[in-house]
Design a protein around this motif. Structure first.
Motif, PDB file in Angstrom:
ATOM      1  N   VAL A  59       0.858  -1.176   0.000  1.00 57.21           N
ATOM      2  CA  VAL A  59       0.000   0.000   0.000  1.00 57.21           C
ATOM      3  C   VAL A  59       0.898   1.231   0.000  1.00 57.21           C
ATOM      4  N   SER A  60       0.646   2.164  -0.872  1.00 56.85           N
ATOM      5  CA  SER A  60       1.515   3.333  -1.052  1.00 56.85           C
ATOM      6  C   SER A  60       1.752   4.074   0.262  1.00 56.85           C
ATOM      7  N   ASN A  61       3.018   4.386   0.517  1.00 57.89           N
ATOM      8  CA  ASN A  61       3.443   5.198   1.667  1.00 57.89           C
ATOM      9  C   ASN A  61       3.128   4.555   3.011  1.00 57.89           C
ATOM     10  N   THR A  62       2.998   3.249   3.035  1.00 57.84           N
ATOM     11  CA  THR A  62       2.778   2.528   4.289  1.00 57.84           C
ATOM     12  C   THR A  62       3.613   1.249   4.264  1.00 57.84           C
ATOM     13  N   GLU A  63       3.630   0.548   5.397  1.00 56.58           N
ATOM     14  CA  GLU A  63       4.301  -0.741   5.470  1.00 56.58           C
ATOM     15  C   GLU A  63       3.303  -1.891   5.344  1.00 56.58           C
ATOM     16  N   LYS A  64       2.060  -1.568   4.992  1.00 57.55           N
ATOM     17  CA  LYS A  64       1.022  -2.574   4.878  1.00 57.55           C
ATOM     18  C   LYS A  64       0.937  -3.105   3.446  1.00 57.55           C
ATOM     19  N   PHE A  65       0.145  -4.180   3.297  1.00 61.30           N
ATOM     20  CA  PHE A  65      -0.070  -4.773   1.984  1.00 61.30           C
ATOM     21  C   PHE A  65      -1.567  -4.889   1.717  1.00 61.30           C
ATOM     22  N   HIS A  66      -1.922  -4.847   0.445  1.00 62.53           N
ATOM     23  CA  HIS A  66      -3.328  -4.977   0.072  1.00 62.53           C
ATOM     24  C   HIS A  66      -3.825  -6.382   0.402  1.00 62.53           C
ATOM     25  N   PRO A  67      -5.057  -6.509   0.899  1.00 64.07           N
ATOM     26  CA  PRO A  67      -5.588  -7.838   1.253  1.00 64.07           C
ATOM     27  C   PRO A  67      -5.848  -8.679   0.006  1.00 64.07           C
ATOM     28  N   PRO A  68      -5.724 -10.004   0.118  1.00 67.15           N
ATOM     29  CA  PRO A  68      -5.955 -10.890  -1.034  1.00 67.15           C
ATOM     30  C   PRO A  68      -7.431 -11.175  -1.246  1.00 67.15           C
ATOM     31  N   THR A  69      -8.184 -10.167  -1.667  1.00 64.61           N
ATOM     32  CA  THR A  69      -9.611 -10.328  -1.921  1.00 64.61           C
ATOM     33  C   THR A  69      -9.888 -10.253  -3.418  1.00 64.61           C
ATOM     34  N   ALA A  70     -11.092 -10.655  -3.800  1.00 65.13           N
ATOM     35  CA  ALA A  70     -11.446 -10.677  -5.217  1.00 65.13           C
ATOM     36  C   ALA A  70     -11.435  -9.277  -5.826  1.00 65.13           C
ATOM     37  N   GLN A  71     -11.954  -8.293  -5.082  1.00 64.41           N
ATOM     38  CA  GLN A  71     -12.012  -6.950  -5.656  1.00 64.41           C
ATOM     39  C   GLN A  71     -10.619  -6.368  -5.872  1.00 64.41           C
ATOM     40  N   HIS A  72      -9.652  -6.744  -5.025  1.00 65.42           N
ATOM     41  CA  HIS A  72      -8.275  -6.314  -5.242  1.00 65.42           C
ATOM     42  C   HIS A  72      -7.645  -7.091  -6.383  1.00 65.42           C
ATOM     43  N   GLY A  73      -7.887  -8.414  -6.435  1.00 66.60           N
ATOM     44  CA  GLY A  73      -7.309  -9.241  -7.477  1.00 66.60           C
ATOM     45  C   GLY A  73      -7.727  -8.802  -8.873  1.00 66.60           C
ATOM     46  N   LEU A  74      -9.006  -8.470  -9.045  1.00 69.84           N
ATOM     47  CA  LEU A  74      -9.492  -8.009 -10.346  1.00 69.84           C
ATOM     48  C   LEU A  74      -8.738  -6.772 -10.813  1.00 69.84           C
ATOM     49  N   ARG A  75      -8.543  -5.844  -9.912  1.00 68.67           N
ATOM     50  CA  ARG A  75      -7.893  -4.584 -10.283  1.00 68.67           C
ATOM     51  C   ARG A  75      -6.383  -4.734 -10.411  1.00 68.67           C
ATOM     52  N   GLU A  76      -5.792  -5.600  -9.598  1.00 67.95           N
ATOM     53  CA  GLU A  76      -4.357  -5.868  -9.737  1.00 67.95           C
ATOM     54  C   GLU A  76      -4.048  -6.512 -11.086  1.00 67.95           C
ATOM     55  N   GLY A  77      -4.882  -7.478 -11.481  1.00 67.86           N
ATOM     56  CA  GLY A  77      -4.674  -8.117 -12.772  1.00 67.86           C
ATOM     57  C   GLY A  77      -4.773  -7.136 -13.921  1.00 67.86           C
ATOM     58  N   LEU A  78      -5.718  -6.203 -13.826  1.00 69.39           N
ATOM     59  CA  LEU A  78      -5.889  -5.202 -14.874  1.00 69.39           C
ATOM     60  C   LEU A  78      -4.674  -4.286 -14.958  1.00 69.39           C
ATOM     61  N   VAL A  79      -4.191  -3.809 -13.810  1.00 64.25           N
ATOM     62  CA  VAL A  79      -3.023  -2.918 -13.803  1.00 64.25           C
ATOM     63  C   VAL A  79      -1.783  -3.652 -14.297  1.00 64.25           C
ATOM     64  N   ALA A  80      -1.611  -4.918 -13.902  1.00 66.81           N
ATOM     65  CA  ALA A  80      -0.470  -5.695 -14.377  1.00 66.81           C
ATOM     66  C   ALA A  80      -0.501  -5.833 -15.894  1.00 66.81           C
ATOM     67  N   ALA A  81      -1.683  -6.102 -16.442  1.00 66.27           N
ATOM     68  CA  ALA A  81      -1.810  -6.230 -17.898  1.00 66.27           C
ATOM     69  C   ALA A  81      -1.484  -4.912 -18.594  1.00 66.27           C
ATOM     70  N   LYS A  82      -1.947  -3.811 -18.036  1.00 68.15           N
ATOM     71  CA  LYS A  82      -1.655  -2.506 -18.631  1.00 68.15           C
ATOM     72  C   LYS A  82      -0.161  -2.191 -18.579  1.00 68.15           C
ATOM     73  N   ASN A  83       0.506  -2.622 -17.504  1.00 68.84           N
ATOM     74  CA  ASN A  83       1.943  -2.362 -17.399  1.00 68.84           C
ATOM     75  C   ASN A  83       2.748  -3.264 -18.332  1.00 68.84           C
ATOM     76  N   ILE A  84       2.293  -4.492 -18.556  1.00 64.91           N
ATOM     77  CA  ILE A  84       2.938  -5.340 -19.562  1.00 64.91           C
ATOM     78  C   ILE A  84       2.809  -4.693 -20.940  1.00 64.91           C
ATOM     79  N   GLU A  85       1.627  -4.191 -21.232  1.00 63.92           N
ATOM     80  CA  GLU A  85       1.418  -3.487 -22.498  1.00 63.92           C
ATOM     81  C   GLU A  85       2.316  -2.261 -22.589  1.00 63.92           C
TER      82      GLU A  85
END
Length: 456
Positions: free
Chosen positions: A311-337
């Protein structure tokens, strides 16, 4: 022309989200090849698993075939065995015959999700029932029905009570939802068994914390506990399951519960394929940058349950939930592109929108944008939100019909899959694999046949 190869491992929420974006972008290009590798040829909508276990929905209602969703991305149904980062190669096995498959990659996105963690507790992995897959949910429903049939054959009341005792380990979302659903299911259908009575049914949830559903806070957790107790569910807090031998659940406080069923929802761990990778990890998950890239390995990306996303500017991490996974996958795909097209990368930033859970018939708890809901309103909110998130219109309509029929008619009590069926499938798989490993027989050709064949 050498193509740039993008390989996605895992067809869950994060993997499919990435594949769907690349399906519309890079996969259309002649110089690109995008491949999605998954153990199943469908995407499972896991938030509705407990409804399958309770007979509210059929298994096919909450799955969507990947080949119907993806049109330009190549799909391969196989199981990942190992990843060689130096050779930039993925080794898999596929089919009943366990065919060996190799895939080279320029970019590799890991979205392998998580697996059940039994914490090496004696007997738990061998005897407990899990709730991670469509097969788990379908088998739990069939198990409940089989146990009711078995209980009618017993004359001893103690044996009947043990058979009709269902213990859930873990009071998080999966544990609370499954417990509420199974409790309603058993108590509703036991009336069709004249030799049994509802007093023989015992449903228990064991949770190590001070209140259920810790993700939603104590107020909603206490409400969930109160509603479960009103529906005759026993709630045991502050202890864990220590071991299970298939008939007796032993707790860490020394007490034991005779039970034929232990439903295990007490923990998950990243895919074992991740463990051997020489990358920095956080509690077994691959540590990634804010761009979802694995540090030190160009072209390696991770998202979903197998990634520790800061999580930006913290020592925490995003929880492994479906709503996070959907958006993480999208951002990863955009960064590969972006890397392929030499564009700037995009950092992942997201705040949880809300969390919802059902705890039995027409009752739920929810926290949406910091506002708390409970009771019938939360239950309706759960159904509305997840119906909207369910992929593809045909599946939405099937679920709506299933829910409507559930309101009007009693639950079905037929066993769709029996132990005899499972044994038959297992025997068939053994025969197929045995035949696949045998060398192909070559029929010898006689000298006369050779002479006839060689004549003009």
């Amino acid at each position: 022309m050498k193509k740039t190869s993008v390989v996605i491992l895992g067809g869950g929420f994060a993997g499919l989200s990435a594949a769907m974006y690349l399906d519309k972008k890079l996969a259309r290009r002649a110089d690109m090849e995008v491949t999605l590798i998954s153990r199943e040829n469908f995407i499972l909508f896991t938030p509705m698993l407990h409804e399958v276990a309770a007979g509210d929905l059929y298994p096919g209602d909450i799955v969507n075939p990947l080949r119907r969703i993806l049109h330009h991305v190549k799909f391969v149904q196989a199981e990942v065995q190992a990843i060689d980062l130096s050779a930039r190669r993925v080794r898999c096995v596929g089919g009943v015959a366990k065919l060996e498959l190799d895939f080279e990659f320029d970019h590799l996105l890991l979205t392998l999700g998580s697996e059940t963690n039994f914490f090496d507790l004696p007997g738990v992995s061998e005897w407990a029932v899990t709730m991670k897959s469509m097969f788990d949910a379908a088998m739990l429903r069939n198990r409940v029905l089989a146990l009711l049939e078995e209980a009618t054959l017993q004359s001893d009341s103690d044996a009947r009570r043990r058979i009709l005792t269902f213990v859930t380990a873990g009071g998080g979302f999966a544990g609370a939802e499954t417990t509420g659903a199974i409790n309603d299911f058993v108590r509703e259908i036991v009336r069709y068994y004249p030799d049994l009575s509802e007093e023989l049914v015992r449903v228990v949830i064991v949770h190590p914390g001070d209140f259920l559903l810790p993700e939603l806070g104590q107020e909603l957790g206490d409400y969930a506990e109160r509603k479960l107790r009103e529906r005759k569910v026993e709630v045991i807090k502050g202890v864990r399951v220590a071991n299970y031998d298939g008939s007796l659940v032993t707790l860490t406080d020394g007490k034991s519960i005779p039970a034929s069923t232990l439903i295990w929802t007490a923990g998950v761990k990243p895919s074992p394929v991740i463990a051997p990778l020489p990358c920095q990890k956080e509690r077994g998950r691959l540590l990634v940058s804010e761009f979802l890239a694995v540090t030190g390995v160009p072209g390696l990306w991770a998202a979903g349950d197998c990634a520790a996303v800061p999580v930006s500017n913290t020592e925490k991490f995003h929880p492994p939930t479906a709503q996070h996974g959907l958006r993480e996958g999208l951002v990863a795909a955009k960064n590969i592109e972006a890397v392929v097209l030499d564009r700037p990368l995009k950092a992942f930033t997201f705040t949880t929108l809300g969390q919802l859970a059902t705890i039995g018939r027409r009752t739920g708890v929810a926290m949406v944008f910091g506002i708390k809901f409970s009771g019938f309103i939360a239950w309706m909110l759960w159904r509305t939100v997840y119906l909207m998130k369910l992929p593809r219109l045909p599946k939405k309509l099937r679920v709506m019909v299933g829910w409507t029929l559930d309101l009007l008619f009693a639950k079905d009590i037929e066993q769709m899959l029996t132990l005899r069926d499972v044994e038959a499938l297992s025997d068939m798989a053994v025969r197929i694999r045995t035949r696949a490993t045998q060398p192909t027989a070559i029929t010898p050709v006689s000298a006369l046949d050779t002479a006839v064949r060689d004549q003009p």
